[in-house]
Design a protein around this motif. Structure first.
Motif, PDB file in Angstrom:
ATOM      1  N   LYS A   2      50.315  34.041  38.634  1.00 49.24           N
ATOM      2  CA  LYS A   2      49.720  33.212  37.585  1.00 49.24           C
ATOM      3  C   LYS A   2      50.739  32.173  37.150  1.00 49.24           C
ATOM      4  O   LYS A   2      51.943  32.406  37.196  1.00 49.24           O
ATOM      5  CB  LYS A   2      49.343  34.061  36.379  1.00 49.24           C
ATOM      6  CG  LYS A   2      48.185  34.982  36.591  1.00 49.24           C
ATOM      7  CD  LYS A   2      47.896  35.716  35.291  1.00 49.24           C
ATOM      8  CE  LYS A   2      46.810  36.735  35.447  1.00 49.24           C
ATOM      9  NZ  LYS A   2      46.610  37.494  34.214  1.00 49.24           N
ATOM     10  N   GLN A  14      52.917  42.310  32.184  1.00 48.62           N
ATOM     11  CA  GLN A  14      52.130  41.294  32.877  1.00 48.62           C
ATOM     12  C   GLN A  14      52.566  41.171  34.331  1.00 48.62           C
ATOM     13  O   GLN A  14      51.724  41.039  35.233  1.00 48.62           O
ATOM     14  CB  GLN A  14      52.261  39.954  32.171  1.00 48.62           C
ATOM     15  CG  GLN A  14      51.615  39.958  30.794  1.00 48.62           C
ATOM     16  CD  GLN A  14      51.779  38.637  30.095  1.00 48.62           C
ATOM     17  OE1 GLN A  14      51.185  37.644  30.501  1.00 48.62           O
ATOM     18  NE2 GLN A  14      52.580  38.618  29.039  1.00 48.62           N
ATOM     19  N   GLU A  17      51.246  44.261  36.102  1.00 50.27           N
ATOM     20  CA  GLU A  17      49.805  44.165  36.323  1.00 50.27           C
ATOM     21  C   GLU A  17      49.458  43.132  37.394  1.00 50.27           C
ATOM     22  O   GLU A  17      48.521  43.333  38.169  1.00 50.27           O
ATOM     23  CB  GLU A  17      49.094  43.849  35.014  1.00 50.27           C
ATOM     24  CG  GLU A  17      49.093  45.025  34.061  1.00 50.27           C
ATOM     25  CD  GLU A  17      48.600  44.683  32.662  1.00 50.27           C
ATOM     26  OE1 GLU A  17      48.286  43.501  32.385  1.00 50.27           O
ATOM     27  OE2 GLU A  17      48.535  45.616  31.838  1.00 50.27           O
ATOM     28  N   GLN A  18      50.211  42.037  37.453  1.00 50.44           N
ATOM     29  CA  GLN A  18      49.981  41.033  38.500  1.00 50.44           C
ATOM     30  C   GLN A  18      50.200  41.651  39.877  1.00 50.44           C
ATOM     31  O   GLN A  18      49.415  41.436  40.801  1.00 50.44           O
ATOM     32  CB  GLN A  18      50.926  39.851  38.329  1.00 50.44           C
ATOM     33  CG  GLN A  18      50.513  38.860  37.302  1.00 50.44           C
ATOM     34  CD  GLN A  18      51.470  37.676  37.249  1.00 50.44           C
ATOM     35  OE1 GLN A  18      52.072  37.316  38.250  1.00 50.44           O
ATOM     36  NE2 GLN A  18      51.597  37.084  36.078  1.00 50.44           N
ATOM     37  N   GLU A  20      50.100  44.883  40.607  1.00 50.77           N
ATOM     38  CA  GLU A  20      49.048  45.883  40.818  1.00 50.77           C
ATOM     39  C   GLU A  20      47.765  45.212  41.301  1.00 50.77           C
ATOM     40  O   GLU A  20      47.142  45.660  42.272  1.00 50.77           O
ATOM     41  CB  GLU A  20      48.763  46.653  39.530  1.00 50.77           C
ATOM     42  CG  GLU A  20      49.834  47.615  39.122  1.00 50.77           C
ATOM     43  CD  GLU A  20      49.563  48.287  37.783  1.00 50.77           C
ATOM     44  OE1 GLU A  20      50.225  49.308  37.523  1.00 50.77           O
ATOM     45  OE2 GLU A  20      48.719  47.814  36.999  1.00 50.77           O
ATOM     46  N   ASP A  21      47.356  44.148  40.623  1.00 46.23           N
ATOM     47  CA  ASP A  21      46.140  43.435  41.007  1.00 46.23           C
ATOM     48  C   ASP A  21      46.246  42.884  42.425  1.00 46.23           C
ATOM     49  O   ASP A  21      45.284  42.946  43.199  1.00 46.23           O
ATOM     50  CB  ASP A  21      45.841  42.295  40.035  1.00 46.23           C
ATOM     51  CG  ASP A  21      45.367  42.769  38.671  1.00 46.23           C
ATOM     52  OD1 ASP A  21      44.996  43.957  38.539  1.00 46.23           O
ATOM     53  OD2 ASP A  21      45.381  41.942  37.730  1.00 46.23           O
ATOM     54  N   SER A  22      47.404  42.376  42.792  1.00 51.22           N
ATOM     55  CA  SER A  22      47.612  41.827  44.131  1.00 51.22           C
ATOM     56  C   SER A  22      47.500  42.909  45.202  1.00 51.22           C
ATOM     57  O   SER A  22      46.996  42.662  46.292  1.00 51.22           O
ATOM     58  CB  SER A  22      48.975  41.137  44.229  1.00 51.22           C
ATOM     59  OG  SER A  22      48.996  39.994  43.413  1.00 51.22           O
ATOM     60  N   ILE A  24      45.725  45.814  44.777  1.00 53.39           N
ATOM     61  CA  ILE A  24      44.333  46.276  44.772  1.00 53.39           C
ATOM     62  C   ILE A  24      43.415  45.296  45.502  1.00 53.39           C
ATOM     63  O   ILE A  24      42.553  45.701  46.275  1.00 53.39           O
ATOM     64  CB  ILE A  24      43.838  46.532  43.336  1.00 53.39           C
ATOM     65  CG1 ILE A  24      44.511  47.800  42.785  1.00 53.39           C
ATOM     66  CG2 ILE A  24      42.320  46.686  43.294  1.00 53.39           C
ATOM     67  CD1 ILE A  24      44.243  48.065  41.325  1.00 53.39           C
ATOM     68  N   ASN A  25      43.597  44.002  45.271  1.00 51.72           N
ATOM     69  CA  ASN A  25      42.700  43.034  45.902  1.00 51.72           C
ATOM     70  C   ASN A  25      43.129  42.640  47.316  1.00 51.72           C
ATOM     71  O   ASN A  25      42.487  41.818  47.959  1.00 51.72           O
ATOM     72  CB  ASN A  25      42.480  41.806  45.010  1.00 51.72           C
ATOM     73  CG  ASN A  25      43.704  40.915  44.894  1.00 51.72           C
ATOM     74  OD1 ASN A  25      44.553  40.861  45.777  1.00 51.72           O
ATOM     75  ND2 ASN A  25      43.800  40.184  43.791  1.00 51.72           N
ATOM     76  N   LYS A  79      47.660  51.260  47.184  1.00 55.33           N
ATOM     77  CA  LYS A  79      46.310  50.855  46.777  1.00 55.33           C
ATOM     78  C   LYS A  79      45.523  52.056  46.258  1.00 55.33           C
ATOM     79  O   LYS A  79      44.884  51.973  45.208  1.00 55.33           O
ATOM     80  CB  LYS A  79      45.586  50.189  47.938  1.00 55.33           C
ATOM     81  CG  LYS A  79      44.251  49.590  47.559  1.00 55.33           C
ATOM     82  CD  LYS A  79      43.676  48.779  48.702  1.00 55.33           C
ATOM     83  CE  LYS A  79      42.420  48.051  48.281  1.00 55.33           C
ATOM     84  NZ  LYS A  79      41.946  47.133  49.331  1.00 55.33           N
ATOM     85  N   ARG A  86      43.496  53.356  37.837  1.00 58.37           N
ATOM     86  CA  ARG A  86      42.555  52.471  37.138  1.00 58.37           C
ATOM     87  C   ARG A  86      41.253  53.196  36.822  1.00 58.37           C
ATOM     88  O   ARG A  86      40.648  52.963  35.784  1.00 58.37           O
ATOM     89  CB  ARG A  86      42.276  51.215  37.967  1.00 58.37           C
ATOM     90  CG  ARG A  86      43.470  50.297  38.140  1.00 58.37           C
ATOM     91  CD  ARG A  86      43.507  49.219  37.076  1.00 58.37           C
ATOM     92  NE  ARG A  86      44.662  48.378  37.202  1.00 58.37           N
ATOM     93  CZ  ARG A  86      44.638  47.124  37.657  1.00 58.37           C
ATOM     94  NH1 ARG A  86      43.510  46.572  38.032  1.00 58.37           N
ATOM     95  NH2 ARG A  86      45.754  46.430  37.721  1.00 58.37           N
TER      96      ARG A  86
END
Length: 125
Positions: A2, A14, A17-18, A20-22, A24-25, A79, A86
């Motif tokens: 971001k 943050q 979480e960035q 983690e999101d990367s 997961i997706n 993942k 989550r």
């Protein structure tokens, strides 16, 4: 990554979480290197220790592992670990309060499930 950080949330969270999101997706895959603490620090103009705190939490949770002199990498199970974490968070923060409220309204599981499936309440006119 971001472009900006939210001032209302700790920076290390943050960053965590960035990442983690990367994972997961699928933007960062198992075995891939993640940005270093210095890369995060330079990108966001923050102290490297702040970035390290978020990354170290992911190491502690077996999401990342360190290759000495090379960097941090995503574990093979990252993942799956993150999705399970989550799901637990989702249950505790959304499903349990939903069930508690349904109980207060004297709704049974069947009625609650039907409401979820339909996306709302059917009022008989």
């Amino acid at each position: 990554m971001k472009n900006t950080l939210d001032e209302n949330k700790p920076i290390f969270l943050q960053i965590k979480e960035q990442l983690e999101d990367s994972v997961i997706n699928g933007a960062i895959k198992p075995g891939e290197r993640v940005p270093s603490t210095n890369e995060f620090a330079q990108y966001y103009k923050i102290n490297p220790a702040t970035a390290a705190k978020g990354i170290n939490e992911l190491v502690h949770e077996n999401i990342l592992f360190k290759k000495r002199g090379v960097g941090m990498f995503v574990t093979d199970d990252a993942k799956e670990i993150l999705i399970e974490k989550r799901k637990e968070h989702f249950y505790e923060n959304f499903i349990q309060p939903l069930k508690d409220e349904a109980r207060k309204l004297r709704m049974g599981n069947d009625e609650l499930l039907e409401m979820i499936k339909q996306g709302g309440i059917n009022h008989a006119d």
